[in-house]
Each structure stands twice: as structure tokens, then as C-alpha cells.
Design an enzyme around this catalytic site. Structure first.
Site, short mmCIF file in Angstrom:
data_model
loop_
_atom_site.label_atom_id
_atom_site.label_comp_id
_atom_site.label_asym_id
_atom_site.label_seq_id
_atom_site.Cartn_x
_atom_site.Cartn_y
_atom_site.Cartn_z
N SER A 122 41.43 30.35 31.91
CA SER A 122 42.40 30.72 32.94
C SER A 122 43.40 29.59 33.15
O SER A 122 43.88 29.38 34.25
CB SER A 122 41.67 31.06 34.24
OG SER A 122 40.79 29.99 34.57
N LYS A 168 42.90 51.35 36.30
CA LYS A 168 41.87 50.38 36.68
C LYS A 168 42.41 49.56 37.84
O LYS A 168 43.50 48.98 37.74
CB LYS A 168 41.50 49.45 35.52
CG LYS A 168 40.45 48.42 35.97
CD LYS A 168 39.89 47.62 34.82
CE LYS A 168 40.77 46.44 34.48
NZ LYS A 168 40.12 45.53 33.51
N MET A 180 43.27 35.21 24.42
CA MET A 180 42.84 36.29 25.31
C MET A 180 42.93 35.95 26.79
O MET A 180 42.79 36.82 27.64
CB MET A 180 41.39 36.67 24.97
CG MET A 180 41.13 37.03 23.53
SD MET A 180 42.19 38.37 22.92
CE MET A 180 41.65 39.73 23.94
N ASP A 218 46.87 36.55 30.91
CA ASP A 218 47.12 37.95 31.26
C ASP A 218 47.97 38.06 32.52
O ASP A 218 48.00 39.09 33.18
CB ASP A 218 45.78 38.69 31.43
CG ASP A 218 44.87 37.99 32.44
OD1 ASP A 218 45.27 36.95 33.00
OD2 ASP A 218 43.77 38.50 32.69
#
Ligand code: NAD
Length: 319
Positions: free
Chosen positions: A197, A66, A217, A220
Site C-alpha cells: 500500500s 462491490k 497489484m 488501486d
């Protein structure tokens, strides 16, 4: 090669498809049949991020990447800030098989991962869902969480409170009472999803009661953080992939602080295969560090390709 444009994805892949595909992927990873390649992520300046997540699933016959990232100026252009495309290749020949719009797929596979963690790790009597964050991804997380548990109510917090009504509307759509709360009231929730974020912890140990399941979640990338290090150090830790958890996930800060080591973190796939029993007591705090792995993207893209082929959709091009 089949091109499956973004506009087709909503009709081809359902949230339930994503749950099934992501569960199979995590289990394949736990059995050693599938692995992710190291993530490449580059800052392009002016807040733009670009990178590649890729992997190989031998059992599933999937090889791919991806490519995508975060482009904060897009909102002004009327398009989503997150932009990605998945490329699938034949694992035997390396020939390109498909190019698939990856924006909705990313949202679905991310929501599926946190829902799977809730399904397997949250207490069965969990009735109050807390959500920290109210951006693009938050509604997807809420919808997926509602597939695995019956919630009595949802409470939400966001640094930018003006974004909360959009999340409240998703709850309303599902017939769930929603209340905007201060972080100190997150202690009422038995499950908390964090999806921001943020570069620094919002959710502190004092905001989380015993027995809570956390699905973290948002972190990242190196430098992001949603949860106080002490809380990570106190929780039983699970993740999609340990290598990503300790380097770019929520656990990166607890590892740097010496509170956690890679060996303390259990892949969720091990719970899915039965190799790990998961939650050990009603009081234990469980934390799923969802970093987002390339194999999740390949798995949902493969569903899109299969459905498109079955229905004669997409654009076939000779390469
Ligand atoms: P978004 O840009 O739509 O929303 C960002 C959210 O973060 C908003 O709720 C905003 O209020 C909040 N926020 C911004 N700055 C903050 C701060 N300093 N402190 C606390 N909150 C802050 O983004 P999104 O699409 O909703 O994604 C949220 C996060 O999830 C991002 O970090 C994104 O990279 C990450 N993400 C992770 C995965 C994964 O697989 N783990 C997949 C997709 C997105």
C-alpha cells in the site's frame, strides 16, 4: 435474494475457480461484452477508505456492485482491514439476486489476476519469483503464482521485515525455498509481484533485470505507487482496464510524467483472446498493472452463488 455469508466462501470458491472466472471476465471485456462503471472511492478520515466497484457483463448475465473499503482500525478488533460485500442484480429486471461476502473473494480474484498475467506474459523459463510486500494479500498472490509456473525459489522484500515470516510460511507450505532479501537482489527474479500500500516507489529500474515480468497489484487508488516511473516507461504495459490503469493504477504516475499514454497499455483480455500476442521477446520487460475491476468481483461472486444454489447453502430472503 440469496445471502451467501463470508464464512461459506472458502468452501464454495477455489483459487482455480477464481482463475477461470477472472480469465473469462477479462476476455469478455476485451470482446466488448462486459464493461466496468466508473469507480467511486471516498476517504472517510483516519485512513478509512470506502467505495464502489461495479459493472455489467451482458454475455455472462451479471450486473452488480462491490461495496467496501479499507478500515485500518479493524486489525485491533480482530477482523481484516479490508471489508467488502458484493451485490448481484438481474440485468433484465434490476431485481436483487444475491448478497455475497466479498473479503475472501477479493483476495482470490486479485491473486487470480496476477497469476493470469504471469501465465500469459512471463518467460516460460522463469524459475525465481520475487514478492515485494508481505501483508494480507501477499500469500494469496504467491499461492496463485504457484498454480501457473514451477518455481525453484521465492525471494521477498517488505518495508516492515517483521511481516516476512508469514509469507515465508506460505512458501514453506508449498515446499518452496524462501529468502528475505534487499531490494537490490530482486534482479535475480524473472517475475516480481508488488503488493504493497506504498505511497511512493519501492522497486526501482535498477532492481529489475531484462525479460522480467512485473505484476503490480498494490496501486488501486490515486496517490499510491510501487514502481519507479522510469521502469513503467521502459516496460511493455498490460492492465485489467486501461481507464483504471491511467487514473488509479500504477501507470497514473508515468502518464502524469508524460512517459506513457492510454494507447500504450494493452488490456490483458486482448492477450487472452489472441488479439494481442503478449510478450514480444525474451529481453522485454512486461508490466501488468492490476487495478482490480468490479467485473472480477461479480464473476467470483456469481460462482459462489451458483455453488451455494447447487448445494442448498446460503439464506434465501424475500425482498
Ligand atoms: P495490508 O495492509 O495487509 O499490507 C500492506 C503492505 O504494504 C505490507 O506489506 C506493508 O508492509 C506494505 N507497506 C505499507 N506501507 C508501505 C510503504 N510506505 N512502502 C512500502 N510498503 C509499504 O494490505 P494487503 O491486503 O496486503 O494489500 C496490499 C495492497 O494491495 C493495498 O494497497 C491494497 O489496497 C491493494 N489491493 C489491490 C487489489 C487489486 O485488485 N489491485 C486488491 C486487493 C488489495
Amino acid at each position: 435474494m440469496l445471502i451467501v455469508p463470508e464464512a461459506l466462501i472458502a468452501d464454495l470458491v477455489s483459487p482455480e475457480d477464481a482463475l477461470v472466472a477472472v480469465a473469462a471476465t477479462f476476455a469478455a471485456m476485451a470482446r466488448g461484452e462486459a464493461y466496468n462503471f466508473p469507480v467511486v472511492r471516498e476517504a472517510l478520515g483516519e485512513g478509512r477508505q470506502y467505495g464502489f466497484k461495479s459493472g455489467l457483463d451482458r454475455a455472462g448475465g451479471m450486473l452488480g456492485v462491490k461495496a467496501g473499503g479499507y478500515f485500518p482500525g479493524n486489525a485491533g478488533r480482530g477482523i481484516t482491514n479490508h471489508q467488502s460485500t458484493v451485490y448481484l442484480f438481474d440485468p433484465d429486471s434490476g431485481r436483487p439476486v444475491a448478497m455475497v461476502g466479498g473479503n475472501l473473494l477479493t483476495a482470490l480474484r486479485t491473486a487470480a489476476a496476477s497469476a493470469l498475467s504471469i501465465d500469459r506474459l512471463a518467460r516460460t523459463d522463469a524459475r525465481v519469483l520475487g514478492i515485494v510486500g508481505a501483508g494480507h494479500q501477499a500469500g494469496f498472490q504467491l499461492r496463485a503464482a504457484a498454480r501457473v509456473r514451477d518455481w525453484d525459489r521465492v525471494i521477498g522484500w517488505n518495508l516492515h521485515p517483521e511481516m516476512l515470516p508469514k509469507l515465508a510460511a506460505v512458501a514453506d507450505e508449498m515446499g518452496l525455498p524462501f529468502e528475505a532479501v534487499g531490494l537490490e537482489r530482486m534482479v535475480e527474479a524473472e517475475v516480481i509481484i508488488t503488493i504493497t500500500s506504498s505511497p511512493a516507489a519501492s522497486l526501482m529500474a535498477a532492481h529489475v533485470g531484462p525479460g522480467t515480468h512485473l505484476a503490480c497489484m498494490g496501486t488501486d487508488t490515486k496517490g499510491k505507487q510501487e514502481v519507479e516511473v522510469a521502469l513503467v516507461g521502459r516496460a511493455r504495459l498490460f492492465t485489467d482496464e486501461v481507464a483504471q490503469s491511467v487514473s488509479i493504477g500504477e501507470a497514473q504516475h508515468a502518464v502524469a510524467a508524460g512517459l506513457v499514454a492510454a494507447g500504450d497499455i494493452v488490456p490483458l483480455g486482448a492477450v487472452l483472446t489472441g488479439a494481442d500476442a503478449g510478450r514480444r521477446s525474451a529481453e522485454e520487460i512486461t508490466l501488468f498493472d492490476g487495478t482490480g475491476v468490479g467485473l472480477q468481483d461479480l464473476a467470483v461472486a456469481a460462482v459462489a452463488v451458483q455453488r451455494a444454489q447447487e448445494r442448498g447453502l446460503g439464506i434465501e430472503v424475500a425482498v
